[in-house]
Design a protein around this motif. Structure first.
Motif, PDB file in Angstrom:
ATOM      1  N   LEU A   1       0.833  -1.216   0.000  1.00 25.23           N
ATOM      2  CA  LEU A   1       0.000   0.000   0.000  1.00 25.23           C
ATOM      3  C   LEU A   1       0.860   1.256   0.000  1.00 25.23           C
TER       4      LEU A   1
ATOM      5  N   GLU B   1       2.482   1.612  -3.487  1.00 25.85           N
ATOM      6  CA  GLU B   1       1.466   1.964  -4.488  1.00 25.85           C
ATOM      7  C   GLU B   1       1.094   3.436  -4.397  1.00 25.85           C
ATOM      8  N   ALA B   2       1.015   3.916  -3.157  1.00 33.20           N
ATOM      9  CA  ALA B   2       0.674   5.326  -2.964  1.00 33.20           C
ATOM     10  C   ALA B   2       1.752   6.216  -3.568  1.00 33.20           C
TER      11      ALA B   2
ATOM     12  N   ARG C   1       1.512   6.317  -7.539  1.00 31.46           N
ATOM     13  CA  ARG C   1       0.162   6.508  -8.053  1.00 31.46           C
ATOM     14  C   ARG C   1       0.129   7.297  -9.365  1.00 31.46           C
ATOM     15  N   SER C   2       1.032   8.271  -9.477  1.00 31.53           N
ATOM     16  CA  SER C   2       0.961   9.156 -10.646  1.00 31.53           C
ATOM     17  C   SER C   2       1.656   8.555 -11.870  1.00 31.53           C
ATOM     18  N   PHE C   3       2.186   7.339 -11.748  1.00 30.53           N
ATOM     19  CA  PHE C   3       2.885   6.706 -12.878  1.00 30.53           C
ATOM     20  C   PHE C   3       1.878   5.854 -13.659  1.00 30.53           C
ATOM     21  N   PRO C   4       1.555   6.195 -14.924  1.00 32.90           N
ATOM     22  CA  PRO C   4       0.532   5.454 -15.662  1.00 32.90           C
ATOM     23  C   PRO C   4       0.994   4.037 -16.035  1.00 32.90           C
ATOM     24  N   VAL C   5       0.164   3.085 -15.667  1.00 34.81           N
ATOM     25  CA  VAL C   5       0.399   1.689 -16.048  1.00 34.81           C
ATOM     26  C   VAL C   5      -0.877   1.222 -16.736  1.00 34.81           C
TER      27      VAL C   5
ATOM     28  N   PHE D   1      -3.456  -0.847 -22.813  1.00 40.26           N
ATOM     29  CA  PHE D   1      -3.682  -0.741 -24.268  1.00 40.26           C
ATOM     30  C   PHE D   1      -2.408  -0.936 -25.081  1.00 40.26           C
TER      31      PHE D   1
ATOM     32  N   PRO E   1      -2.292   6.493 -27.872  1.00 40.18           N
ATOM     33  CA  PRO E   1      -3.060   7.646 -28.366  1.00 40.18           C
ATOM     34  C   PRO E   1      -2.185   8.494 -29.294  1.00 40.18           C
TER      35      PRO E   1
ATOM     36  N   TRP F   1       0.500  11.071 -27.983  1.00 42.31           N
ATOM     37  CA  TRP F   1       1.657  10.680 -27.167  1.00 42.31           C
ATOM     38  C   TRP F   1       2.905  10.683 -28.052  1.00 42.31           C
TER      39      TRP F   1
ATOM     40  N   ARG G   1       0.393 -10.473  -7.547  1.00 46.61           N
ATOM     41  CA  ARG G   1       0.105  -9.620  -8.714  1.00 46.61           C
ATOM     42  C   ARG G   1       0.594  -8.198  -8.466  1.00 46.61           C
ATOM     43  N   ARG G   2       0.242  -7.670  -7.304  1.00 50.38           N
ATOM     44  CA  ARG G   2       0.582  -6.275  -7.018  1.00 50.38           C
ATOM     45  C   ARG G   2       2.080  -6.105  -6.818  1.00 50.38           C
TER      46      ARG G   2
END
Lengths: 159, 270
Positions: free
Chosen positions: A37, A40-41, A44-48, A51, A55, A58, A103-104
């Motif tokens: 936890l 992960e906090a 948080r702002s790192f896109p995973v 797709f 887009p 990018w 998984r996490r």
């Protein structure tokens, strides 16, 4: 030291092992969740994202295959309870937190690796599981599970 | 497209039920289920046993000796004397459908067995340990009690039932241990009741033969003095009643029946 003493030991030994395995396993699980936890906090702002097609807006400068992998095993308590569950069927609830943690943890390791190497995001993330056969070599039984997370790390000039 | 930072949602993939609750439900539920299955098997076995007449039993087991289970000796000088005691004790059960045979097994552990087909096996360890004919008579009469209640057949039937039960659940792995424990404990309780019933019948035969029941529990007192005292748990696990309790039960039965616990005992001269 009669037969009855031996029977008593046979009865109490697995019971003691079960209690010990539960206490230790529960402690490790709590500690691991706290750790997950917190990490992960921080990320948080790192896109995973999953797709495959990026887009149009990018602007990708560089890419790299990144992965995170965890190998997990069962404790005696979870194994026994799952064995009982196997008789009647239903959700194997004792295994669920174990696999959730795996998984996490795998995703976190992958993201931490990508971030440390200066990437901005990971696309096309996939998770895979494979069973490790145990050393008995008869193909029965499981030594553990590997949870593998992999994806394409992206270095972006604009997003 | 906008990326919204957020932490993973909880409670989707992991049940929030406490693992100990699941463990308790499974253990208690399955124990209950196994006990019911085992009790039904015991019930069925008992029905089958009643359906098998002693004549049929004798036909099936005629000429069969338990040489496979115990090491028989045919040159023990005491065998004739023991068979003689058995013959006299037997007269107290005139409508016995069995034609009893007595065999001696080479084993230091004092023990006696009721084997299908009317065979009673006593070990050399038992013969070494008995102090008087009356002690021996009660042990033999106890085994006759097993024959009268058909316990020897029940024992085999339950063994088979247990084996089938084991084979059925061991396919499901993990539950096998708990299943066996429950089944085993269920059977042991029955076994203790059978021993107590055989004790009472045995005492009746001894009273009929000697006119008193002196020395009947002397042999168990001997065993008790040499064996270590088991704890409460061990008593629950045991197939036979605790020796102390057993002596107490036999005594009470003799007193309630108004039988004399003193009398002239016959020494064994071997």
């Amino acid at each position: 030291m009669g037969l009855e003493t031996i029977q008593l030991v046979n009865f109490l030994l697995p019971l003691g092992l079960l209690v010990f395995a539960y206490l230790l396993g529960a402690w490790i699980e709590r500690r691991h969740y706290r750790d997950i936890l917190a990490r992960e906090a921080g990320l948080r702002s790192f896109p995973v994202v999953t797709f495959e097609t990026l887009p149009d807006n990018w602007q990708v400068e560089s890419v790299e295959l990144v992965s995170g992998s965890v190998v997990i095993s069962l404790d005696y308590f979870k194994r026994v309870i799952a064995g009982l569950r196997a008789l009647v069927g239903g959700r194997v609830k004792t295994y669920e937190p174990l696999l959730d943690r795996a998984r996490r943890e795998a995703v976190l390791r992958m993201v931490e690796h990508a971030q440390a190497n200066g990437y901005d995001a990971i696309a096309n993330v996939r998770l895979e599981t494979s069973r490790l056969a145990n050393s008995r070599g008869d193909g029965n039984g499981t030594a553990g599970i590997e949870m593998l997370a992999f994806g394409t790390a992206l270095s972006l000039s604009r997003r | 497209m906008r990326y919204v930072p957020r932490s993973p949602r909880e409670g989707i993939n992991v049940s929030d039920e406490h693992p100990l609750k699941e463990a308790a439900v499974l253990v208690v539920g399955l124990s209950f289920l196994f006990a019911i299955v085992m009790l039904s098997l015991v019930f069925i076995v008992d029905l089958v046993v009643v359906a098998v007449s002693p004549e049929t039993e004798a036909r099936i087991f005629s000429g069969w000796t338990p040489g496979g289970i115990v090491e028989l000796v045919d040159d023990d000088s005491r065998q004739r004397a023991v068979a003689g005691v058995l013959q006299r004790i037997e007269t107290g059960w005139p409508d016995s459908p069995y034609d009893f045979r007595l065999l001696v097994a080479d084993d230091d552990e004092p023990n006696a067995l009721a084997v299908p087909g009317g065979v009673i096996v006593v070990t050399t360890g038992l013969l070494d340990k008995v102090g008087s004919e009356n002690e021996l008579a009660f042990v033999l009469a106890h085994e006759l009690g097993h024959f009268r209640n058909r316990d020897h057949l029940r024992g085999i039937g339950r063994g088979v039932a247990l084996a089938i039960f084991y084979a059925a659940i061991s396919g499901g792995s993990g539950g096998a241990d708990i299943g066996i424990a429950v089944a085993d404990l269920t059977l042991r309780q029955f076994s203790r009741d059978q021993e107590a019933a055989a004790d009472r019948f045995g005492l009746e035969l001894v009273q009929a033969e000697y006119g008193h029941v002196a020395d009947s529990w002397r042999f168990f007192e001997r065993l008790r003095d040499t064996e270590a005292q088991p704890g409460i748990m061990a008593a629950y696990l045991s197939t036979h009643p605790d020796t102390g309790d057993r002596i107490e039960d036999i005594r009470r039965y003799a007193r309630d029946s108004g039988w004399s616990t003193v009398g002239r005992t016959t020494p064994l001269d071997w």
